[in-house]
Design an enzyme around this catalytic site. Sequence first.
Site, PDB file in Angstrom:
ATOM      1  N   ASN A 143      41.079 119.447  44.008  1.00  0.00           N
ATOM      2  CA  ASN A 143      41.876 120.677  43.947  1.00  0.00           C
ATOM      3  C   ASN A 143      43.207 120.443  44.669  1.00  0.00           C
ATOM      4  OD1 ASN A 143      42.938 123.281  44.144  1.00  0.00           O
ATOM      5  ND2 ASN A 143      41.425 123.951  45.643  1.00  0.00           N
ATOM      6  N   TYR A 158      27.429 124.082  44.509  1.00  0.00           N
ATOM      7  CA  TYR A 158      28.013 123.275  43.440  1.00  0.00           C
ATOM      8  C   TYR A 158      27.233 123.499  42.139  1.00  0.00           C
ATOM      9  CZ  TYR A 158      30.694 120.951  47.059  1.00  0.00           C
ATOM     10  OH  TYR A 158      31.563 120.705  48.095  1.00  0.00           O
ATOM     11  N   CYS A 163      38.529 126.242  47.218  1.00  0.00           N
ATOM     12  CA  CYS A 163      37.468 125.252  47.091  1.00  0.00           C
ATOM     13  C   CYS A 163      36.566 125.219  48.329  1.00  0.00           C
ATOM     14  CB  CYS A 163      38.048 123.879  46.792  1.00  0.00           C
ATOM     15  SG  CYS A 163      39.306 123.327  47.950  1.00  0.00           S
ATOM     16  N   HIS A 164      37.034 125.768  49.439  1.00  0.00           N
ATOM     17  CA  HIS A 164      36.227 125.799  50.658  1.00  0.00           C
ATOM     18  C   HIS A 164      35.010 126.710  50.517  1.00  0.00           C
ATOM     19  CE1 HIS A 164      39.168 129.096  51.109  1.00  0.00           C
ATOM     20  NE2 HIS A 164      38.212 129.717  51.793  1.00  0.00           N
ATOM     21  N   GLU A 216      36.804 133.961  57.108  1.00  0.00           N
ATOM     22  CA  GLU A 216      36.601 134.936  56.036  1.00  0.00           C
ATOM     23  C   GLU A 216      35.383 135.810  56.287  1.00  0.00           C
ATOM     24  OE1 GLU A 216      36.682 133.139  52.143  1.00  0.00           O
ATOM     25  OE2 GLU A 216      38.763 132.454  52.392  1.00  0.00           O
TER      26      GLU A 216
END
Length: 178
Positions: free
Chosen positions: A128, A105, A136-137, A163
């Site tokens: 979001n 962040y 946003c993850h 991912e």
Amino acid sequence: MRYTTMRYTTMRYTTVESPLGPLTLVGSDGVLTGLYMERQRHRPGEESFGERDEAPFAEAIRQLEEYFAGTREEFDIPLALHGTPFQRRVWAELREIPFGETISYRELAERIGRPTASRAVGLANGRNPVSIIVPCHRVVGAGGDLTGYGGGVERKRHLLDFERDRQWNRAEPTLPLL
């Protein structure tokens, strides 16, 4: 990514299955305004979604299917994201985080030129309206902790593991056949 501002005529929505459970897509005039998971924090009431109609979401559905199949890393879907200028700045910067990578962040706050605003960045991140597509993850706590996610920490972990696995498999060298 194309963003637009417009007045909506008729809101439409559809629900599609995913490895994270059902996803609700919301939009108008071919522009996606929301992608929500079941029991997602800050999910608007379903009465605001309009009429059920899958047709306007064919491209978004195709791209989500490709993402979950591991053949797509970026989305190219017209979006209309409604929020404050600060929120929209944060959401735009989220799109710059590469597939399979994470930032904190604080790093996100620094990227938007507001290095002391990591808490405000976290709040904007949590609002979001188009999760997954606006990733946003990929934002984590300073020590790499999986802090908060509107769809739940388990879904965040699933997306990040997915991912990273895809990224690792893509980077794995192929051995020559003997």
